[in-house]
Design a protein around this motif. Sequence first.
Motif, short mmCIF file in Angstrom:
data_model
loop_
_atom_site.label_atom_id
_atom_site.label_comp_id
_atom_site.label_asym_id
_atom_site.label_seq_id
_atom_site.Cartn_x
_atom_site.Cartn_y
_atom_site.Cartn_z
N SER A 194 0.83 -1.20 0.00
CA SER A 194 0.00 0.00 0.00
C SER A 194 0.86 1.25 0.00
O SER A 194 0.62 2.19 -0.76
N LEU A 195 1.88 1.26 0.85
CA LEU A 195 2.76 2.42 0.95
C LEU A 195 3.48 2.67 -0.38
O LEU A 195 3.60 3.81 -0.83
N ALA A 196 3.95 1.61 -1.02
CA ALA A 196 4.62 1.75 -2.31
C ALA A 196 3.69 2.34 -3.35
O ALA A 196 4.08 3.20 -4.16
N ASP A 197 2.44 1.89 -3.36
CA ASP A 197 1.44 2.43 -4.30
C ASP A 197 1.23 3.92 -4.07
O ASP A 197 1.17 4.71 -5.02
N HIS A 198 1.12 4.31 -2.81
CA HIS A 198 0.87 5.72 -2.50
C HIS A 198 2.10 6.59 -2.75
O HIS A 198 1.95 7.77 -3.10
#
Length: 237
Positions: A194-198
């Motif tokens: 999720s963090l990588a996507d954001h």
Amino acid sequence: MEDENGKDFSVQLMTRMLRLEDRADSLVAKIALDVGTRIIEGALAPGSDVNSVELSERFGTSRTPVREALLLLEKQGLVEIPARRRPTVVDLSRTPVKDIYDVRSLLSGNIAELVCERRTAKDLAKMKEGLERMRQACESGDVQAYFWANVSYNDTVTSVARNPVLSELIDSLGLRVLQLRRRSMSPPLRMERSLADHDRLFQAYKVRDGDLARALSGAIIRDAYRALSGGMGAHGE
């Protein structure tokens, strides 16, 4: 989770979504927030009973405020109150999850484009602060903190779009969306993905690439749905 003013963001958000701003300190609001938070965070599982008697005793009140609070949560799709039976947490198998996520994907794409058009340097700095709170929670392995940091960050992003109609539409999807989003954060490596996507989406906001931001934002929501429904290899919100 506390915002930069030291106030609990989750309480602020849920009070707003329940439309309780004018009576935020009332007993009804306190009960609704307590039960709603426990449902969203998974302490009260789908299908489990909501004990009105226990709530009345814990809050030192009659059944009337408890019932009013549960009726508010019923309107949000979190609680079911059958006639002459104990209230229960709504079974998610009866929730139109795909329809909800289809709508969220469309709305988030529109918001992403508007953010690219309208964000200021100050907006970008505030968004970066929210992203860093997500990073800190991820690094500490705190799923609950990451979830609320993620919700807070996306609430900030929505405000940056400066479209009150879109903001109202997001809120109108109700608290059950938060319940679904929390459940989607549980599998291993979900926070990291999720963090990588954001991080990628934030870069699109920085360079004002509206087409890329729309595509990334929609993909995040669609991947979250696939993960929630048991899909393999999906990323988190």
